[in-house]
Design a protein around this motif. Structure first.
Motif, short mmCIF file in Angstrom:
data_model
loop_
_atom_site.label_atom_id
_atom_site.label_comp_id
_atom_site.label_asym_id
_atom_site.label_seq_id
_atom_site.Cartn_x
_atom_site.Cartn_y
_atom_site.Cartn_z
N ASP A 29 0.67 -0.92 -5.25
CA ASP A 29 -0.73 -0.24 -5.11
C ASP A 29 -0.93 0.45 -6.31
N SER B 27 5.34 1.53 -0.98
CA SER B 27 4.93 1.04 -2.17
C SER B 27 6.26 1.09 -3.07
N GLY C 101 0.86 -1.38 -0.05
CA GLY C 101 0.08 0.06 0.00
C GLY C 101 0.82 1.30 -0.21
N HIS C 102 0.14 2.35 -0.32
CA HIS C 102 0.91 3.53 -0.28
C HIS C 102 0.82 4.30 1.10
#
Length: 298
Positions: free
Chosen positions: A41, A18, A3-4
């Motif tokens: 992501d 990410s 994920g970011h």
């Protein structure tokens, strides 16, 4: 999928996970030993695309360790930029080949020569889910009140929130208990406070509607006051179907027992009902630290 996310405990630089070699290469692939495909992501999200540029964000995700980059906005330019880094020696040909090989192996396993796996029917799947939820139940505090030793005492279960019925149903399978349901603490106080003194043991279950931090982690308004309302003469068990961080604001000296169910799901309620009535032991541990209260693993 990475994920970011900004996770300072893993990467203190502020780089989104990410795009972070520290998170992907050092932690995920190194410390955790993950050998599978790493997918970024979505790279078209403005938080990263605007910050790093539509092409550079793809290159950074690849260099960080992502095997598949999701939703790149400039495919041709990104491929060219990666090729230029290979030609310049910043990315090795071996690295390109190794990533390609991982993806081809995954395609082979999933498409060309998939293996036959056992198919589970819905009853087997439900049993597996129940077992997972059962093992997650965590006794945070217990002053010797659980398991319940006697069912000839006056026991009330007060559930506050929504979607509470599976808990009542599960408890009734073991022994008769007086069940009372209210949607809000205000309703419970108005309609039931006077009856609290009629019981020796009061089990309160709070059913949160979210795990997010806003609005006291979705706990019913006035829930801490309800705990204070219960007469000191009565033993008190608190069941929480909520984010355990809600306990941060609780005076944990008052309840005799606190048990975490973590989410307001029907199967959790089913297993909690059986647990609190004494049909199996708890093996769960807190997955996080609750500052000032309990450490991770408690």
């Amino acid at each position: 999928m990475i994920g970011h996310l900004n996770v300072p405990s893993l990467d203190s630089t502020g780089t989104p996970s990410s795009l972070s070699p520290i998170v992907i290469r050092d932690y995920l692939q190194g410390e955790l030993g993950f050998k599978g495909l790493v997918i970024s992501d979505a790279l078209n999200m403005k938080a990263v695309a605007d910050r790093y540029g539509k092409t550079d964000v793809v290159v950074k995700a690849f260099q960080a360790g992502c095997d598949i980059v999701l939703f790149p906005e400039s495919v041709t330019e990104a491929i060219k930029a990666i090729e230029e880094k290979v030609n310049a020696g910043e990315i090795t040909q071996e690295e390109i080949d190794q990533r390609c090989r991982k993806i081809l192996k995954a395609k082979y396993k999933a498409i060309v020569a998939p293996k036959d796996y056992k198919a589970y029917d819905k009853y087997e799947l439900e049993l597996a889910k129940k077992q997972v939820y059962e093992k997650a139940i965590t006794v945070v505090k217990n002053d010797g009140i659980l398991p319940i030793q006697r069912f000839d005492q006056r026991i009330a279960h007060v559930s506050i929130g929504s979607h509470t019925y599976p808990l009542d149903k599960s408890m009734k399978l073991v022994a008769p208990v007086d069940h009372f349901h209210f949607y809000t603490v205000e309703e419970a106080r108005n309609r039931f406070s006077e009856k609290l003194k009629d019981y020796d043991l009061i089990i309160t279950s709070f059913h949160s509607n979210t795990v997010r931090s806003r609005n006291d982690y979705g706990m019913p308004k006035g829930w801490k006051e309800w705990i204070s309302d219960i007469p000191t003469e009565a033993k008190q068990v608190l069941l929480m179907f909520a984010n355990p961080q809600a306990i941060r604001a609780l005076d944990t000296r008052r309840p005799n027992a606190i048990v975490m169910g973590y989410e307001n799901h029907s199967l959790v309620l089913d297993r909690m009902g059986q647990f609190v009535m004494g049909t199996f032991a708890s093996s769960g541990k807190l997955p996080m630290t609750i500052p000032g209260k309990y450490a991770s693993g408690h």
